[in-house]
Design an enzyme around this catalytic site. Structure first.
Site, PDB file in Angstrom:
ATOM      1  N   CYS A  98       0.830  -1.210   0.000  1.00  0.00           N
ATOM      2  CA  CYS A  98       0.000   0.000   0.000  1.00  0.00           C
ATOM      3  C   CYS A  98       0.864   1.259   0.000  1.00  0.00           C
ATOM      4  O   CYS A  98       1.554   1.552   0.984  1.00  0.00           O
ATOM      5  CB  CYS A  98      -0.913  -0.042   1.229  1.00  0.00           C
ATOM      6  SG  CYS A  98      -1.794   1.483   1.576  1.00  0.00           S
ATOM      7  N   CYS A 127       0.098   3.767   2.759  1.00  0.00           N
ATOM      8  CA  CYS A 127       0.551   3.208   4.040  1.00  0.00           C
ATOM      9  C   CYS A 127       2.044   3.479   4.234  1.00  0.00           C
ATOM     10  O   CYS A 127       2.478   3.867   5.323  1.00  0.00           O
ATOM     11  CB  CYS A 127       0.316   1.699   4.100  1.00  0.00           C
ATOM     12  SG  CYS A 127      -1.401   1.186   4.033  1.00  0.00           S
TER      13      CYS A 127
END
Length: 146
Positions: A69, A72
């Protein structure tokens, strides 16, 4: 928070009791001597998360993330900076939802990054999407006011 809150060691998972007045004095685990408030967010798996939620009396902010991600990864350093700013009032941990998919189902995680604030084992609030360190700190403080 009680006068001597329970705190689970992020290294060995032993439960410790630390006088509230000594939380800012960098307390260490009575069993393994690791810091109870490490300089960076600590990693959790499902079993460790369960233990922290069952025992801890210091608020816990968990970053649910995955290595693939992009947002993230961008938020990771911000989360670590917020951890340094808020310790020892709040402990910060990370949980890889790719490795621990059952946790994602349990907490009905629909998107990441997602931070969930727990206090005494109960979910207080959640925030989806990447935010910077100042926003994390402000959001946590707002949630713990009530």
């Amino acid at each position: 928070m009680t006068d001597t809150p329970h705190i689970t060691c992020p290294a060995c998972q032993a439960t410790n009791r630390v006088p509230a007045a000594k939380l800012a004095a960098s307390p260490t685990c009575g069993k393994c001597k690791a810091s109870l408030f490490p300089d960076a967010p600590f990693e959790l798996d499902e079993a460790r998360l369960n233990k922290h939620l069952r025992n801890d009396e210091v608020p816990l902010l968990v970053d649910f993330w995955a290595p693939w991600c992009g947002p993230c990864k961008m938020m990771g350093p911000m989360f670590a900076e917020a951890s340094r700013q808020m310790s020892p009032k709040v402990r910060f941990a990370k949980l890889d939802t790719e490795q621990h998919q059952s946790v994602g189902s349990r907490f009905q995680i629909r998107g990441i990054p997602l931070i969930i604030l727990f206090n005494k084992g109960k979910e207080v609030a959640r925030h989806a999407g990447a935010i910077n360190a100042d926003q994390i700190v402000s959001w946590v403080r707002q949630q713990l006011k009530g």
